[in-house]
Design an enzyme around this catalytic site. Structure first.
Site, PDB file in Angstrom:
ATOM      1  N   ASP A 155       2.835   5.236  -6.766  1.00 17.96           N
ATOM      2  CA  ASP A 155       3.924   5.308  -6.091  1.00 17.96           C
ATOM      3  C   ASP A 155       5.195   5.091  -7.138  1.00 17.96           C
ATOM      4  O   ASP A 155       6.153   5.436  -6.500  1.00 17.96           O
ATOM      5  CB  ASP A 155       3.943   3.917  -5.276  1.00 17.96           C
ATOM      6  N   HIS A 212       1.075  -1.192  -0.017  1.00 16.75           N
ATOM      7  CA  HIS A 212       0.198   0.059  -0.001  1.00 16.75           C
ATOM      8  C   HIS A 212       0.996   1.219   0.116  1.00 16.75           C
ATOM      9  O   HIS A 212       1.681   1.275  -0.884  1.00 16.75           O
ATOM     10  CB  HIS A 212      -0.908  -0.056   1.233  1.00 16.75           C
ATOM     11  N   HIS A 227      -2.229  -2.696  -9.549  1.00 15.57           N
ATOM     12  CA  HIS A 227      -3.233  -2.095  -8.786  1.00 15.57           C
ATOM     13  C   HIS A 227      -4.410  -2.841  -8.756  1.00 15.57           C
ATOM     14  O   HIS A 227      -4.889  -3.509  -9.474  1.00 15.57           O
ATOM     15  CB  HIS A 227      -3.539  -0.429  -9.264  1.00 15.57           C
TER      16      HIS A 227
END
Ligand code: SDX
Length: 429
Positions: free
Chosen positions: A365, A266, A307
């Site tokens: 990210d 995460h 994802h």
């Protein structure tokens, strides 16, 4: 709600079960499975891949099309035209503020940027090399000790004050966790500065000289906070909702969100991406790492890729990639080796059958760490910055739940353990 229904036929149950189907503004319809328990049935959905845990009006994601809307506004438009505090207002209240509303909101945030002087002593209880996320879990949870008894969560004004306190104090607490780790004095917030500028001031300023924060870098920092502001019912937001459903105070709930965010699957992925790029070290080694990511027997994954919802480009990653080019150009670091590795890794991964078949694209990210590193932020602070940006999303979802009708979250299970058996005396085992 509409009068559509699904009819479930279950072996061993004579009567078909009618389940209401509800339709939102956009996105998948939902089947209300409440009637299953009366038939001694549960749904089974580990990881909540197909489960809508709540109704919400804050953020909408279309994973197939790579769309992210905050109260209907596309993330790329907000990233281009808005700023973090304006997006905070939008997420909290549902509309973009007018000039007076925005000025009042920013001024109110400024009134809460300082933390109680006692909180400064908490930091001394940690080792200097403590991970800043460990410190943030501790000090944000400790805010409960300062405010929970002045907080009636059923009182809208109390909830608003808690929201302002959290949005305003997170940058201060985050910068303090960095200053503590390098043995420098804490910097007080300077409310003459913008939100992101103030954060960089508290991070890199010293009492010895005035801070001179580049407007380009402050804008890049603000955009990073904005791109992390909210993302529907992700793991940490769902954690905040579940904690809040018991009636826990918002400071304890946000601390639970910070803890959930820390995991490398995460929010911890941005730190893991930088560590991965540094481990790859050179574009010539990319194929070796891509092969490892595809090897079922190797636990290694390409951090920053994939994802649960996006099966197309994460729209935030696109904006982040543009921002990375801008920031590195501004800093004269266009030839940053890590950026070169990241771009080459993206090219290779996106043309590789494995990643195409599994619909693995760069996520938020993948590029954020490159910008943060260029801004001089240490890798260990990357997830802390994600937590600062996401605080408004967590508090908006908490407030949306608490201000409406809600029940304590209490999932059930498929039990595969022993059926009842009698205790065996020690001499019989
Ligand atoms: C965030 O939910 C959110 O919205 C989160 C977030 C937010 O803003 O709140 O968007 C922020 O958390 C972004 C994700 C950051 N995490 C990473 O970058 C870590 C690397 N990615 C993953 O570990 C993974 O992709 C997840 C955790 C993001 C998603 O996991 P899922 O949905 O449970 O998917 P999965 O693990 O079941 O993977 C599906 C398949 C598997 O192969 P098979 O078992 O089907 O053969 O894809 C493979 C996985 O092995 N796979 C990867 C991979 N990610 C998935 N293979 C190699 N590298 C990867 N990164």
């Amino acid at each position: 709600m509409s009068d559509m229904k699904a009819t479930l036929k279950v072996d061993g149950i004579d009567e078909a079960i009618d389940l209401p189907v509800h339709e939102g503004t956009i996105g998948p319809r939902v089947v209300d499975v409440g009637a299953l328990t009366a038939n001694d049935l549960f749904t089974y959905d580990p990881g909540f891949v197909s489960t809508a845990a709540c109704e919400s009006q804050i953020t909408y994601i279309d994973g197939a099309k790579g769309v992210l809307l905050h109260r209907g506004y596309p993330i790329d438009q907000l990233a281009e035209h808005s700023d973090y505090l304006e997006t905070c207002y939008l997420l909290l209240y549902g509309e973009l503020p007018d000039k007076d509303q925005k000025e009042k909101f920013v001024r109110t945030v400024h009134n809460h940027t300082m933390v109680h002087e006692q909180i400064r002593t908490f930091y001394n209880g940690f080792r200097r090399d403590a991970h800043p996320m460990a410190i943030m879990c501790g000090v944000v949870g400790a805010l409960s000790a300062f405010y929970h008894d002045s907080l009636d969560i059923s009182d809208e004004h109390h909830r608003q004050v808690a929201a302002f306190r959290l949005i305003a104090k997170m940058p201060t607490l985050a910068a303090m966790s960095y200053k503590f780790s390098i043995g420098q004095p804490f910097m007080y917030p300077d409310n003459s500065m913008g939100y992101a500028e103030n954060f960089l001031h508290m991070m890199f300023g010293t009492p010895c000289e005035p801070s001179r924060i580049s407007p380009v870098l402050a804008k890049a920092m603000d955009r990073i906070f904005l791109l992390h502001a909210d993302h529907e019912q992700n793991a940490s937001t769902s954690t905040v909702r579940l904690a809040g459903s018991s009636g826990a105070n918002p400071f304890a709930c946000i601390a639970s969100g910070i803890a959930a965010l820390w995991g490398p699957s995460h929010g911890g992925a941005n730190e893991a991406v930088l560590n991965m790029l540094e481990e790859i070290g050179d574009v010539s080694r990319i194929d070796e790492f891509v092969a490892r990511a595809k090897d079922k027997n190797d636990p290694f994954r390409l951090m920053g890729f994939g994802h649960r919802v996006y099966k197309n480009f994460d729209p935030r990653a696109k904006v982040m990639k543009e921002a990375a080019d801008e920031v590195l150009a501004e800093l004269g670091m266009e030839n940053d080796p890590l950026l070169a590795i990241a771009k080459r890794l993206e090219e290779i991964a996106l043309s590789d059958e494995y990643f195409i078949e599994k619909k693995l694209y760069p996520n938020v990210d993948f590029y954020s760490g490159i910008i943060l590193k260029a801004l001089g932020i240490p890798t260990s602070m990357f997830t802390v910055i994600f937590a600062v940006g996401r605080t408004v999303g967590w508090i908006a979802h908490w407030n949306e739940m608490i201000s409406g009708s809600y029940r304590i979250g209490r999932p059930r299970q498929l039990y595969t353990g022993y059926a009842q058996r009698d205790y065996l005396p020690l001499d019989k085992r």
